[in-house]
Structures are given as C-alpha cells and as structure tokens.
Design a protein around this motif. Structure first.
Motif, PDB file in Angstrom:
ATOM      1  N   ALA A 114       0.763  -1.382  -0.103  1.00  0.00           N
ATOM      2  CA  ALA A 114       0.018  -0.195  -0.012  1.00  0.00           C
ATOM      3  C   ALA A 114       0.894   1.166  -0.022  1.00  0.00           C
ATOM      4  O   ALA A 114       1.646   1.387   0.817  1.00  0.00           O
ATOM      5  CB  ALA A 114      -0.872  -0.040   1.198  1.00  0.00           C
ATOM      6  N   ILE A 115       0.912   1.948  -1.057  1.00  0.00           N
ATOM      7  CA  ILE A 115       1.431   3.214  -1.246  1.00  0.00           C
ATOM      8  C   ILE A 115       0.923   4.375  -0.519  1.00  0.00           C
ATOM      9  O   ILE A 115      -0.156   4.401  -0.700  1.00  0.00           O
ATOM     10  CB  ILE A 115       1.792   3.585  -2.791  1.00  0.00           C
ATOM     11  N   GLU A 116       1.541   4.946   0.315  1.00  0.00           N
ATOM     12  CA  GLU A 116       0.780   6.023   1.103  1.00  0.00           C
ATOM     13  C   GLU A 116       0.440   7.180   0.339  1.00  0.00           C
ATOM     14  O   GLU A 116       0.980   7.490  -0.910  1.00  0.00           O
ATOM     15  CB  GLU A 116       1.638   6.687   2.258  1.00  0.00           C
ATOM     16  N   ASN A 117      -0.701   8.032   0.726  1.00  0.00           N
ATOM     17  CA  ASN A 117      -0.925   9.167   0.025  1.00  0.00           C
ATOM     18  C   ASN A 117      -1.574  10.269   0.845  1.00  0.00           C
ATOM     19  O   ASN A 117      -1.873   9.637   2.165  1.00  0.00           O
ATOM     20  CB  ASN A 117      -2.342   8.655  -0.787  1.00  0.00           C
ATOM     21  N   SER A 118      -1.272  11.378   0.596  1.00  0.00           N
ATOM     22  CA  SER A 118      -1.797  12.464   1.682  1.00  0.00           C
ATOM     23  C   SER A 118      -3.148  13.224   1.319  1.00  0.00           C
ATOM     24  O   SER A 118      -3.421  14.068   1.827  1.00  0.00           O
ATOM     25  CB  SER A 118      -0.544  13.517   1.532  1.00  0.00           C
ATOM     26  N   VAL A 119      -3.557  12.222   0.142  1.00  0.00           N
ATOM     27  CA  VAL A 119      -4.999  13.153  -0.151  1.00  0.00           C
ATOM     28  C   VAL A 119      -6.041  11.829  -0.069  1.00  0.00           C
ATOM     29  O   VAL A 119      -5.696  10.852  -0.827  1.00  0.00           O
ATOM     30  CB  VAL A 119      -4.977  13.636  -1.685  1.00  0.00           C
ATOM     31  N   SER A 120      -7.424  12.085   0.300  1.00  0.00           N
ATOM     32  CA  SER A 120      -8.453  11.135   0.044  1.00  0.00           C
ATOM     33  C   SER A 120      -9.430  11.895  -0.662  1.00  0.00           C
ATOM     34  O   SER A 120      -9.673  12.872  -0.289  1.00  0.00           O
ATOM     35  CB  SER A 120      -8.861  10.737   1.535  1.00  0.00           C
ATOM     36  N   VAL A 121     -10.193  11.162  -1.389  1.00  0.00           N
ATOM     37  CA  VAL A 121     -11.429  11.710  -2.048  1.00  0.00           C
ATOM     38  C   VAL A 121     -12.512  11.294  -1.501  1.00  0.00           C
ATOM     39  O   VAL A 121     -12.868   9.791  -1.152  1.00  0.00           O
ATOM     40  CB  VAL A 121     -11.500  11.351  -3.514  1.00  0.00           C
ATOM     41  N   PHE A 122     -13.568  12.358  -0.971  1.00  0.00           N
ATOM     42  CA  PHE A 122     -14.753  11.874  -0.510  1.00  0.00           C
ATOM     43  C   PHE A 122     -16.015  12.076  -1.417  1.00  0.00           C
ATOM     44  O   PHE A 122     -16.132  13.252  -2.182  1.00  0.00           O
ATOM     45  CB  PHE A 122     -15.142  12.782   0.737  1.00  0.00           C
ATOM     46  N   ASN A 123     -16.471  10.938  -1.697  1.00  0.00           N
ATOM     47  CA  ASN A 123     -17.535  11.022  -2.987  1.00  0.00           C
ATOM     48  C   ASN A 123     -18.905  11.441  -2.348  1.00  0.00           C
ATOM     49  O   ASN A 123     -19.466  11.029  -1.218  1.00  0.00           O
ATOM     50  CB  ASN A 123     -17.710   9.665  -3.590  1.00  0.00           C
ATOM     51  N   ILE A 124     -19.529  12.243  -3.151  1.00  0.00           N
ATOM     52  CA  ILE A 124     -21.071  12.858  -2.683  1.00  0.00           C
ATOM     53  C   ILE A 124     -22.003  12.603  -3.791  1.00  0.00           C
ATOM     54  O   ILE A 124     -21.542  12.435  -4.939  1.00  0.00           O
ATOM     55  CB  ILE A 124     -21.072  14.246  -2.098  1.00  0.00           C
ATOM     56  N   ASP A 125     -23.197  12.545  -3.201  1.00  0.00           N
ATOM     57  CA  ASP A 125     -24.285  12.144  -4.536  1.00  0.00           C
ATOM     58  C   ASP A 125     -24.672  13.320  -5.412  1.00  0.00           C
ATOM     59  O   ASP A 125     -24.755  13.297  -6.628  1.00  0.00           O
ATOM     60  CB  ASP A 125     -25.843  11.884  -3.614  1.00  0.00           C
ATOM     61  N   SER A 126     -24.538  14.532  -4.684  1.00  0.00           N
ATOM     62  CA  SER A 126     -24.767  15.459  -5.457  1.00  0.00           C
ATOM     63  C   SER A 126     -24.016  16.815  -5.204  1.00  0.00           C
ATOM     64  O   SER A 126     -23.569  16.863  -3.866  1.00  0.00           O
ATOM     65  CB  SER A 126     -26.374  16.215  -5.721  1.00  0.00           C
ATOM     66  N   ASP A 127     -23.678  17.664  -6.095  1.00  0.00           N
ATOM     67  CA  ASP A 127     -22.878  19.027  -5.430  1.00  0.00           C
ATOM     68  C   ASP A 127     -23.665  19.892  -4.742  1.00  0.00           C
ATOM     69  O   ASP A 127     -23.103  21.033  -4.180  1.00  0.00           O
ATOM     70  CB  ASP A 127     -22.451  19.753  -7.004  1.00  0.00           C
ATOM     71  N   GLU A 128     -24.950  19.880  -4.449  1.00  0.00           N
ATOM     72  CA  GLU A 128     -25.884  20.441  -3.648  1.00  0.00           C
ATOM     73  C   GLU A 128     -25.004  20.437  -2.107  1.00  0.00           C
ATOM     74  O   GLU A 128     -25.245  21.130  -1.376  1.00  0.00           O
ATOM     75  CB  GLU A 128     -27.154  20.401  -3.707  1.00  0.00           C
ATOM     76  N   LEU A 129     -24.508  19.216  -2.063  1.00  0.00           N
ATOM     77  CA  LEU A 129     -24.135  19.068  -0.458  1.00  0.00           C
ATOM     78  C   LEU A 129     -22.944  19.980  -0.224  1.00  0.00           C
ATOM     79  O   LEU A 129     -22.622  20.017   1.068  1.00  0.00           O
ATOM     80  CB  LEU A 129     -23.694  17.597  -0.416  1.00  0.00           C
ATOM     81  N   LYS A 130     -22.108  20.284  -1.356  1.00  0.00           N
ATOM     82  CA  LYS A 130     -21.056  20.969  -1.013  1.00  0.00           C
ATOM     83  C   LYS A 130     -21.197  22.312  -0.281  1.00  0.00           C
ATOM     84  O   LYS A 130     -20.648  22.642   0.643  1.00  0.00           O
ATOM     85  CB  LYS A 130     -20.122  21.371  -2.408  1.00  0.00           C
ATOM     86  N   GLY A 131     -22.384  22.975  -0.504  1.00  0.00           N
ATOM     87  CA  GLY A 131     -23.053  24.126   0.221  1.00  0.00           C
ATOM     88  C   GLY A 131     -23.277  24.083   1.439  1.00  0.00           C
ATOM     89  O   GLY A 131     -22.702  24.847   2.418  1.00  0.00           O
ATOM     90  N   ARG A 132     -23.785  22.782   1.723  1.00  0.00           N
ATOM     91  CA  ARG A 132     -24.231  22.642   3.259  1.00  0.00           C
ATOM     92  C   ARG A 132     -22.874  22.254   4.014  1.00  0.00           C
ATOM     93  O   ARG A 132     -22.913  22.492   5.289  1.00  0.00           O
ATOM     94  CB  ARG A 132     -24.997  21.174   3.268  1.00  0.00           C
ATOM     95  N   ILE A 133     -22.022  21.496   3.465  1.00  0.00           N
ATOM     96  CA  ILE A 133     -20.702  21.379   3.790  1.00  0.00           C
ATOM     97  C   ILE A 133     -19.928  22.596   4.297  1.00  0.00           C
ATOM     98  O   ILE A 133     -19.388  22.715   5.381  1.00  0.00           O
ATOM     99  CB  ILE A 133     -19.779  20.391   3.156  1.00  0.00           C
ATOM    100  N   ILE A 134     -20.049  23.630   3.545  1.00  0.00           N
ATOM    101  CA  ILE A 134     -19.157  24.821   3.675  1.00  0.00           C
ATOM    102  C   ILE A 134     -19.977  25.581   4.855  1.00  0.00           C
ATOM    103  O   ILE A 134     -19.201  26.181   5.779  1.00  0.00           O
ATOM    104  CB  ILE A 134     -19.094  25.663   2.443  1.00  0.00           C
ATOM    105  N   GLY A 135     -21.267  25.664   4.667  1.00  0.00           N
ATOM    106  CA  GLY A 135     -21.921  26.494   5.772  1.00  0.00           C
ATOM    107  C   GLY A 135     -21.840  27.853   5.495  1.00  0.00           C
ATOM    108  O   GLY A 135     -21.376  28.493   4.744  1.00  0.00           O
ATOM    109  N   ARG A 136     -23.009  28.449   6.245  1.00  0.00           N
ATOM    110  CA  ARG A 136     -22.916  29.989   6.213  1.00  0.00           C
ATOM    111  C   ARG A 136     -21.719  30.500   6.573  1.00  0.00           C
ATOM    112  O   ARG A 136     -20.972  30.649   7.578  1.00  0.00           O
ATOM    113  CB  ARG A 136     -24.197  30.596   7.051  1.00  0.00           C
ATOM    114  N   GLU A 137     -21.136  31.464   5.600  1.00  0.00           N
ATOM    115  CA  GLU A 137     -19.946  32.046   5.682  1.00  0.00           C
ATOM    116  C   GLU A 137     -18.774  31.221   5.946  1.00  0.00           C
ATOM    117  O   GLU A 137     -17.656  31.530   6.659  1.00  0.00           O
ATOM    118  CB  GLU A 137     -19.945  33.155   6.569  1.00  0.00           C
TER     119      GLU A 137
END
Length: 513
Positions: free
Chosen positions: A199-222
């Motif tokens: 297993a080669i180490e990596n400093s980045v992981s990818v978290f998959n989401i169902d839709s891009d609408e969740l990005k705004g909720r994850i970011i939150g207000r301001e």
C-alpha cells in the motif's frame, strides 16, 4: 581714754569671736575630713573585697580551665598509651605467629628433605627393577631393546593412521553439514522474492458525494461548517469544481480517516453545524480507536501470536495508519513476521519467537508522544516495559545495529526487514521527508505558551494555530503569528513560503435544563 578702751574692748571681742568661729570651723572641717576619710576607707575596703572576689573567681576559672586541659591531655596520653599497648600486643601476637610458622616451616623442610631422600632411593630401586624387567622381556620376546623400539614405532604409526582416518571421516561429515547449511542459505535467499500486497501512502483522500448541492451545506454559512470541521480534525478540506467529490488533504492518515468517517456520518445524517461537527468528530475518533485495537487483535490472530500486551496490540493496530518511506507499516511488519518465521524454521530456531520479533520490530515508529530516541531503541524499551522476552527485545533494538546482537533471532529480523524494504518500488524517500517536515512544523508551533492545537495544511504551505482566549489576547495573537513565522524562517528548510494563521476564538456555553 574711755573711747579708746571701748574700741580696744570691741576689737578684742571681735578677735575673740573670730578666734572662736575659726575654732568651730576647724572642728567642723576636721569632722568632715574624718567623715570623708571614713567613707573613702569604706569604699576602698568594699573595692578591695570586690577585687579580691573577682581575683578569686578568675583564679577559680583559670584553675578549672587548667584542670580541664590537664584532664584532656591525660585522656589523650591515656588513649595514646592504650593504642601503643594494643599495637604492642598485636606485634607480640604476630611475632609469636611468625615464630610458630618458622618452626612449622623448619619441620616441613625436614619432612620434605626426608621425602626427597626416600624418593631418590625409590627411584634407584625403580630403575633397577626397570632394567631387570627389560632384560626379562628381551629374554622372553627374543627382541633386543632397539628391535622393540621399532615395533612400538610401527604400532604408533598404525594407531596414528587409524586416528587420521577417523578425522577424515569427521571432516567429511562436517563438510556435509556445511553443504546443508549452504543449501539453507540458498533457500533463505529465495525468500527475498516473497512480496505481499503493497500500500503506497497518499496524503489525499477523495470523499464522494451524491450531488454538488451537499457542498454548500458542508461549507456552511460564511464557511463556518468547513472551518469547524478543519479545526476539529486538523485536515484541509478542499471543495472545488470537481464533480461529486471533496478532497481531504493531510499528511497524517489517522486524521484523514477521522475526517472522512465524520464527514460521511454528517452527510448521511443531514445535520451539519459546528456543535454537531465537534460531537461527531469526537465519536468518530473514539470509534477509530476501537477499530485500531481490533485491527491489532486480528493481526495477532492471523499470525498466530498469543499473549501480546494490550498496549502493544494497540500499537500494532496503529501501524495500519503509518507508513515508512511510502511502505505501509502494518503490511511491512506482517511481511517481516512471515519471512522471519520461514527463515527461523529453515534454521531450526524458535518460529513463534521469530515471528513475534518480526511483527514488533517497528513499534517504535507508532508511539503517540514520538520522543527523540531512534525507533529501534524506543521499540526495545516499549517491549521491555510490556513484558516481552529478552530475545525479542534484543531483536527489536538491534535490527539497525544500534545495540549488539545477542541472539540468533536478531540477525534474522534485520535481514527480513532489509528484504521487505529492499524490493523495487517498496519504499519512497520523498514522502517520508515530507511527513517529517510537516510534523516538525506543527511541533514548532506547539512549543509556545497558550497554543492548544496546530495543523499544517495545504501541503505545509499554511500553519493554523489555535490558542486559548484566556491566555492570549488579540494583540498577543498578532505577535505570536509573527514570532512563529520568524522561527520557521530561521530554523526550518522548506520550499516556497509558509502562511501562519493564529486563531483566537472565545465561546460562551450554557445549558437550558
């Protein structure tokens, strides 16, 4: 005439009065003088008595001091005399002992001389008997002494030949054993071709989401949700134009896994706000700790290692989230353990102990405090602390030649560690140096008073420092940011520039019951 008489009479009266007054004054003066003399005599007598008393006291004190000094000197003289008498007594005893030993020595000498004389007599008798026996043997065997010597010499030669044949046989057997050992070496060398999944180490992981609408909720207000998530986990969360994906960036795979699992739970639950984020991150961290313990337990079961201390088992589980030069530490340790078992079996050594030492040889890389000791010595100390046997501890501490090897298992662990790490593509130097630099960056910030957490993000290009609001004011936060940046600039080597952000946050929390 009468007047003259009167004047004369008056003069005489006056003279007589003066004489009488003078007599009275003289008498009074004598009395006063006598009184003064008497007082002076009394004072002199008292002074005399006082001086005599002082002289007596001083005399008594001097006499007492003199007597004490004389007594002390007498005691010293008595002590010296006692020591002299003791030495004299000891000397007399030693002299008596010497005299006694001299007498014993004289007796022994006389006895030895008599025994020497007797031995000389016996030797002469033996020589005579020997000559007589030689003559009788020559007469019986019909051989002269020279012929007998030839016969004895031939017998010795035959015996030497027999011994030489036995030696040759032993040498041949030893050669066979050496040939077997060499064959085993060939088998051991073939083990180098064994390789497990890497297993080669990596400093980045990818978290998959169902839709891009969740990005705004994850970011939150301001951006309060994403800031809270980054502050709680120490992971940089990158929300960009990548469709249906969020990037989690951190050199520490444990932090990255906590962030991934926490984000998955938040997205599944739907409630995303700072208080909920902190609660979920805390629960996820606890759950991951339990998973680490379970991983260590399953690894020990898979390898057939029993009786391992729970703390060592936990460290084995932490290896899953630790890499060494790009090589996953748990997979590397499992591979080393299996190689050690094979090699120990081929060499006729304790297979279980070799496998145990192979699994634990790198536990010095996964302690939470990470002291300055080399990982081999630190691992040895941890193994000793948790009751591992001396052979296992020596193998752990000596696998990089930092202590002397005392058992045959130690070189086996060293060889297997080299075999596991020397395969093409097994390790990468760049990732290890990168992780070391990131950890040094975070540790540098934690050394300041009032700092609670520090997180290196954006591949080490930014350092976020969390401070206590009670200990650090806004002005001090500005100064702290400048001081940390100057210390990084003076003490560390890094590409580009490092942004230092000091975060001071005050929270007021109350509960409605």
């Amino acid at each position: 005439m009468e007047t003259t008489s009167i004047i004369v009479g008056l003069s005489i009266g006056i003279l007589i009065g003066a004489v009488i007054a003078f007599i009275f004054q003289r008498t009074a003066l004598k009395n006063k003088t006598a009184s003064l003399l008497k007082e002076a005599e009394n004072e002199g007598e008292a002074l005399k008595k006082d001086k005599i008393l002082q002289a007596k006291e001083k005399f008594l004190a001097l006499k007492s001091n003199h007597e004490n000094e004389v007594r002390s000197r007498e005691q010293k003289i008595q002590s010296v005399e006692d020591r002299m008498r003791h030495k004299e007594k000891t000397f007399n005893q030693k002299a008596g002992e010497v005299n006694r030993k001299e007498k014993d020595l004289d007796k022994l000498k006389a006895q030895v001389e008599s025994e020497i004389a007797a031995a000389k007599g016996k030797r002469n008798e033996v020589e005579k008997l020997h000559q007589k026996q030689v003559a009788e043997l020559s007469k019986i065997s019909g051989l002269s002494p020279e012929e007998a010597k030839v016969e004895v010499k031939q017998a010795l030669i035959d015996e030497a030949r027999t011994d030489a044949m036995a030696s040759i046989k032993n040498i041949v057997e030893e050669a066979k054993i050496n040939a077997t050992r060499e064959a085993k070496k060939i088998v051991v060398q073939s083990i180098q071709r064994v390789a497990t999944e890497q297993a080669i180490e990596n400093s980045v992981s990818v978290f998959n989401i169902d839709s891009d609408e969740l990005k705004g909720r994850i970011i939150g207000r301001e951006g309060r949700n994403i800031r809270a998530l980054e502050a709680a986990t120490g992971v940089e969360i990158i929300v960009d134009d990548t469709p249906e994906a969020i990037i989690l960036s951190c050199f520490d795979s444990v932090r990255r896994e906590v962030a991934r699992l926490a984000l998955h739970q938040l997205v599944s639950d739907g409630r995303i706000h700072p208080a909920r984020i902190e609660d979920v991150v805390a629960k996820t961290r606890k759950s991951l700790e339990e998973e680490i313990i379970e991983t260590g337990r399953r690894t020990c079961i898979d390898l057939g290692i029993h009786g391992l201390h729970p703390e060592l088992m936990r460290m084995v589980g932490r290896m899953k989230y630790r890499s060494s030069y790009g090589q996953n530490l748990l997979q590397h340790s499992r591979e080393v353990a299996n190689l050690c078992a094979i090699m120990a079996a081929e060499l006729g050594l304790n297979v279980k102990m070799a496998k145990r030492a192979g699994l634990l040889h790198d536990i010095g890389k996964v302690p939470e405090d990470e002291p300055e000791l080399p990982h081999a010595l630190l691992g040895m100390k941890l193994a000793e602390k948790y009751g591992e046997k001396p052979d296992v501890c020596n193998a752990i501490g000596a696998h990089h030649d930092e202590i002397e090897m005392t058992t045959l298992i130690s070189p086996i662990v060293q060889v297997c560690d080299a075999v596991s790490g020397a395969r093409p593509g097994a390790r990468r130097e760049i990732a290890e140096s990168y992780i070391k630099r990131i950890k040094e960056l975070e540790t540098l910030a934690l050394g300041f008073d009032g700092v609670t957490k520090s997180f290196a993000i954006q591949a080490g290009r930014e350092l976020r420092v969390l401070v206590e609001s009670e200990k650090v004011t806004d002005q001090q936060a500005d100064e702290l940011s400048f001081i940390i940046s100057q210390k990084i600039q003076n003490e560390m080597t890094y590409p580009g520039q490092v942004k230092v952000t000091v975060i001071r946050e005050r929270r007021a929390v109350h509960y409605a019951k």
